[in-house]
Enzyme design. Sequence first.
Site, PDB file in Angstrom:
ATOM      1  N   GLY A  71       8.978 -14.417  27.737  1.00 11.58           N
ATOM      2  CA  GLY A  71       7.765 -15.205  27.554  1.00 11.58           C
ATOM      3  C   GLY A  71       7.391 -15.348  26.086  1.00 11.58           C
ATOM      4  CB  THR A  72       7.335 -12.893  23.313  1.00 10.39           C
ATOM      5  OG1 THR A  72       6.510 -11.984  24.052  1.00 10.39           O
ATOM      6  CG2 THR A  72       6.962 -12.869  21.845  1.00 10.39           C
ATOM      7  CG  ASN A 151      -2.542 -11.661  29.364  1.00 13.37           C
ATOM      8  OD1 ASN A 151      -2.968 -12.744  28.982  1.00 13.37           O
ATOM      9  ND2 ASN A 151      -2.473 -10.616  28.574  1.00 13.37           N
ATOM     10  CD  GLN A 179       0.270 -11.823  33.704  1.00 15.49           C
ATOM     11  OE1 GLN A 179       0.159 -11.473  34.883  1.00 15.49           O
ATOM     12  NE2 GLN A 179       0.762 -11.018  32.782  1.00 15.49           N
ATOM     13  CB  SER A 199       8.391 -13.773  31.276  1.00 18.83           C
ATOM     14  OG  SER A 199       9.005 -12.550  31.010  1.00 18.83           O
ATOM     15  CG  HIS A 201       9.090  -8.579  32.372  1.00 18.34           C
ATOM     16  ND1 HIS A 201       8.028  -7.714  32.277  1.00 18.34           N
ATOM     17  CD2 HIS A 201       8.961  -9.447  31.349  1.00 18.34           C
ATOM     18  CE1 HIS A 201       7.296  -8.046  31.223  1.00 18.34           C
ATOM     19  NE2 HIS A 201       7.842  -9.101  30.645  1.00 18.34           N
ATOM     20  CB  THR A 237      26.332 -14.205  23.296  1.00 22.29           C
ATOM     21  OG1 THR A 237      27.118 -14.368  22.120  1.00 22.29           O
ATOM     22  CG2 THR A 237      27.229 -14.011  24.501  1.00 22.29           C
ATOM     23  CB  CYS A 325      -3.300   4.051  23.747  1.00 21.83           C
ATOM     24  SG  CYS A 325      -4.864   4.841  24.088  1.00 21.83           S
TER      25      CYS A 325
HETATM   26  N1  PLP Z   1       2.264 -14.511  28.022  1.00 19.86           N
HETATM   27  C1  PLP Z   1       1.551 -13.829  28.930  1.00 19.86           C
HETATM   28  C2  PLP Z   1       0.349 -14.461  29.554  1.00 19.86           C
HETATM   29  C3  PLP Z   1       1.929 -12.524  29.284  1.00 19.86           C
HETATM   30  O1  PLP Z   1       1.203 -11.846  30.165  1.00 19.86           O
HETATM   31  C4  PLP Z   1       3.081 -11.959  28.667  1.00 19.86           C
HETATM   32  C5  PLP Z   1       3.489 -10.570  28.962  1.00 19.86           C
HETATM   33  O2  PLP Z   1       2.665  -9.703  29.215  1.00 19.86           O
HETATM   34  C6  PLP Z   1       3.800 -12.725  27.745  1.00 19.86           C
HETATM   35  C7  PLP Z   1       3.360 -14.002  27.452  1.00 19.86           C
HETATM   36  C8  PLP Z   1       5.018 -12.189  27.068  1.00 19.86           C
HETATM   37  O3  PLP Z   1       6.117 -12.217  27.943  1.00 19.86           O
HETATM   38  P1  PLP Z   1       7.389 -11.297  27.647  1.00 19.86           P
HETATM   39  O4  PLP Z   1       6.989  -9.906  27.984  1.00 19.86           O
HETATM   40  O5  PLP Z   1       8.441 -11.819  28.586  1.00 19.86           O
HETATM   41  O6  PLP Z   1       7.765 -11.488  26.240  1.00 19.86           O
END
Ligand code: PLP
Length: 392
Positions: A71-72, A151, A179, A199, A201, A237, A325
């Site tokens: 996602g990032t 999130n 999300q 994403s 996971h 890759t 934290c």
């Molecule tokens: N965007 C949102 C709304 C998220 O909740 C998250 C992860 O918590 C991300 C982006 C980032 O995704 P990733 O963990 O796959 O980099």
Amino acid sequence: MKRVYLDYSATTPLSPDVLKEMTPYFTEHFGNANSMHAFGQEGAYAVDAARRKIADLLGVKPTEIYFTSGGTESDNWALKGGASAYGSKGKHIITSKIEHAAIISSCAQLEQEGYKVTYLPCDDKGIVRPEYLEEVIDDQTSVVSVMLANNEIGTIQPIKELCEIAHRHGAIFHTDAVQAIGSIPVDVNDLGVDMMSFSGHKFYGPKGIGVLYVKSGIKPDKLIAGGHQERTRRGGTTNVPSVVGISKALEDALANLDKNYKHIKELRDYFVEEVEKNIPHVVYNGDRVKRLPQNANFAFEFIEGESLLLTLDLNGIACSSGSACSSGSLEPSHVLLATGLPVEKAHGSIRFSFGKDTTKEDVDYVLDNLIKAVNKLRNMSPLYAEFIGGKK
Ligand code: PLP
């Protein structure tokens, strides 16, 4: 000791069925999907099939699906690639104050490069209302990015309306659906968005794999320069096992969407009802209706979220505090502050997020421990003593 995981919005466990489909691509079919030989072509074939499957599930074209590291990266690519490709229209980017750090930090970098970024507010329920966008969008706006669902407090945003406004002003529209995908129905075509991130996971797929959907005709500049992977748009890759994994995870998540939605929402609603019935001085953050089924976020007055989180952790319960934290920062959550929650209440906020394997027994165990922990911490709290003293 019993252990209960209520942090499914942070990540989900890999489904055994997904692992089973991925495993051969770590071992016997290990070839580089870009190699011409048969070993490589086994990987390439699997990647093509996964891309087609995801496209079919979303109702889009395979050429509109790009694999990323999560996602990032998808968010970074959409924002930075979109801003540089469409900057000739104007250097004004619009996002919201409640985005994930992947968007907020990308915008901060763009500001340093000379872009003007407007951060839309939200209302007290955490909704970014279309009129807020209408007020600030101008003919210099090239990219608008607003998340589909938040999130921290789970609010679902009016993306279709926001997207229409952006398009009316000639701007492209991106949404972070990390999300939302696998949790609520998402119709990319109906929303009309130009780019969408998600994403693996977050829906029982592997970590470190994501997708950026890019509508045909939209061409964000490259973020990762390298080889010819992803039709030369994203070097590196190809992570074949994870590509296979995210497609299987999405297939399963969408096949079971209604069932999981109902189960998760029922447990979440029961939890919320019991918390509000049994614990005084709590604020249920976010919107009660326009909300992801898995999310419950409470501010427990007079206590620190971190103390509560750690007390629950000692009893085997995993949840998350927006500040904390867990996120590597002691600043109160920017999302809660944007809803107008005072700093001290934002500090006392905790997110509980439910999953398909959560049981009623788990929820009862958490409720029991939560009620005890809040009482214990309040009894130690000078703020609470002052409040009670003042009432005598
Ligand atoms: N965007 C949102 C709304 C998220 O909740 C998250 C992860 O918590 C991300 C982006 C980032 O995704 P990733 O963990 O796959 O980099």
